[in-house]
Design a protein around this motif. Structure first.
Motif, mmCIF file in Angstrom:
data_model
loop_
_atom_site.group_PDB
_atom_site.id
_atom_site.type_symbol
_atom_site.label_atom_id
_atom_site.label_comp_id
_atom_site.label_asym_id
_atom_site.label_seq_id
_atom_site.Cartn_x
_atom_site.Cartn_y
_atom_site.Cartn_z
ATOM 1 N N LEU A 246 -10.776 3.608 17.525
ATOM 2 C CA LEU A 246 -10.572 2.969 18.826
ATOM 3 C C LEU A 246 -10.816 3.953 19.954
ATOM 4 N N ALA A 247 -10.275 5.167 19.799
ATOM 5 C CA ALA A 247 -10.448 6.183 20.836
ATOM 6 C C ALA A 247 -11.928 6.475 21.054
ATOM 7 N N GLY A 248 -12.664 6.578 19.951
ATOM 8 C CA GLY A 248 -14.094 6.850 20.063
ATOM 9 C C GLY A 248 -14.839 5.710 20.734
ATOM 10 N N ARG A 249 -14.520 4.486 20.356
ATOM 11 C CA ARG A 249 -15.220 3.323 20.905
ATOM 12 C C ARG A 249 -14.845 3.085 22.361
ATOM 13 N N LEU A 250 -13.597 3.434 22.709
ATOM 14 C CA LEU A 250 -13.152 3.224 24.090
ATOM 15 C C LEU A 250 -13.441 4.422 24.979
ATOM 16 N N TRP B 270 0.842 -1.190 0.000
ATOM 17 C CA TRP B 270 0.000 0.000 0.000
ATOM 18 C C TRP B 270 0.880 1.245 0.000
ATOM 19 N N PRO B 271 0.398 2.348 -0.571
ATOM 20 C CA PRO B 271 1.150 3.606 -0.476
ATOM 21 C C PRO B 271 1.301 4.025 0.990
ATOM 22 N N LEU B 272 2.404 4.703 1.284
ATOM 23 C CA LEU B 272 2.657 5.137 2.657
ATOM 24 C C LEU B 272 1.518 6.007 3.181
ATOM 25 N N GLY B 273 0.986 6.874 2.336
ATOM 26 C CA GLY B 273 -0.132 7.733 2.746
ATOM 27 C C GLY B 273 -1.354 6.917 3.153
ATOM 28 N N THR B 274 -1.595 5.818 2.439
ATOM 29 C CA THR B 274 -2.732 4.950 2.772
ATOM 30 C C THR B 274 -2.519 4.299 4.129
ATOM 31 N N VAL B 275 -1.293 3.829 4.382
ATOM 32 C CA VAL B 275 -0.973 3.209 5.664
ATOM 33 C C VAL B 275 -1.180 4.209 6.799
ATOM 34 N N LYS B 276 -0.673 5.440 6.602
ATOM 35 C CA LYS B 276 -0.834 6.471 7.631
ATOM 36 C C LYS B 276 -2.308 6.776 7.876
ATOM 37 N N SER B 277 -3.066 6.824 6.789
ATOM 38 C CA SER B 277 -4.494 7.104 6.904
ATOM 39 C C SER B 277 -5.211 6.000 7.674
ATOM 40 N N HIS B 278 -4.887 4.721 7.365
ATOM 41 C CA HIS B 278 -5.505 3.592 8.081
ATOM 42 C C HIS B 278 -5.138 3.635 9.561
ATOM 43 N N ALA B 279 -3.875 3.974 9.856
ATOM 44 C CA ALA B 279 -3.439 4.033 11.253
ATOM 45 C C ALA B 279 -4.182 5.139 11.996
ATOM 46 N N ARG B 280 -4.263 6.308 11.374
ATOM 47 C CA ARG B 280 -4.922 7.445 12.014
ATOM 48 C C ARG B 280 -6.411 7.153 12.238
ATOM 49 N N ARG B 281 -7.066 6.642 11.190
ATOM 50 C CA ARG B 281 -8.499 6.336 11.325
ATOM 51 C C ARG B 281 -8.745 5.237 12.351
ATOM 52 N N GLY B 282 -7.876 4.213 12.341
ATOM 53 C CA GLY B 282 -8.019 3.119 13.306
ATOM 54 C C GLY B 282 -7.886 3.608 14.732
ATOM 55 N N LEU B 283 -6.867 4.473 14.985
ATOM 56 C CA LEU B 283 -6.676 5.009 16.331
ATOM 57 C C LEU B 283 -7.843 5.898 16.740
ATOM 58 N N ARG B 284 -8.342 6.704 15.799
ATOM 59 C CA ARG B 284 -9.502 7.565 16.109
ATOM 60 C C ARG B 284 -10.721 6.719 16.453
#
Length: 199
Positions: free
Chosen positions: A185-189, A169-183
């Motif tokens: 998780l933060a919202g759900r937790l 995957w492009p680096l930007g896509t990886v960063k986007s998945h990481a950021r969205r995943g953390l957000r």
């Protein structure tokens, strides 16, 4: 004594296959007993060979015959044999068991990732075990790309660049998945900020 009044012990294992199938399809429990006695070892052997665990194979075997009994109206003798039909159900139940095993492994991996999110000097408290379970459950609800990126980052300790190389995957896509995943998780937790997940 009618077939319906007989027990599996009363029925001879040498009963004709077509009569056995007819009885099974009509809901004769005695015929189910004979079907299980006759083809249960085949189903169990398939499950044992695929799963490598006798106890799990026994569970799958029971699930196969339960599914066969409940779904017996779906068996069409003109399209195949009863043991062939049972084997098909067994393959699906084995696949389900393997998928469940994979899900359990992902939960364990996510629980391990939770430990890496915490400060190295933090004592492991009873609350931490609960947190691990909660995080593992929440990780399981993430979209697969986000879950994969976070697992690779936290559990495999890969950088975002390494994750991009591994996944293609492009680096930007990886960063986007990481950021969205953390957000997410933060919202759900219930955290105020994604950074709290890494605190």
């Amino acid at each position: 004594m009618t077939t319906a009044q007989r027990t599996g012990a009363d029925l001879d294992d040498g009963v004709d296959d077509s009569a056995l199938v007819d009885g099974f399809l009509s809901g004769d429990e005695a015929c189910l007993t004979v079907v299980h006695r006759r083809w249960g070892p085949l189903v169990h052997a398939l499950a044992r060979r695929s799963l490598g665990d006798a106890r799990e194979a026994e569970d799958v075997t029971q699930l196969v015959f339960l599914a066969a009994w409940r779904g017996r109206a779906g068996f069409a003798p003109d399209r195949g044999t009863l043991p062939g039909w049972l084997t098909g159900i067994a393959r699906r139940k084995i696949a389900d068991a393997l998928a469940a095993r994979t899900r359990r492994s992902e939960l364990v991996a996510a629980a391990g990732a939770q430990l890496l999110l915490r400060a190295e000097d933090e004592a492991v408290l009873p609350e931490t075990a609960i947190d691990r379970v909660l995080l593992a459950d929440e990780m399981a609800h993430l979209p697969p790309p986000q879950r994969r990126v976070l697992n690779l980052a936290f559990y495999d300790d890969l950088t975002q660049t390494q994750i991009a190389e591994l996944t293609g995957w492009p680096l930007g896509t990886v960063k986007s998945h990481a950021r969205r995943g953390l957000r997410r998780l933060a919202g759900r937790l219930g955290a105020d900020d994604p950074a709290e997940c890494a605190a």
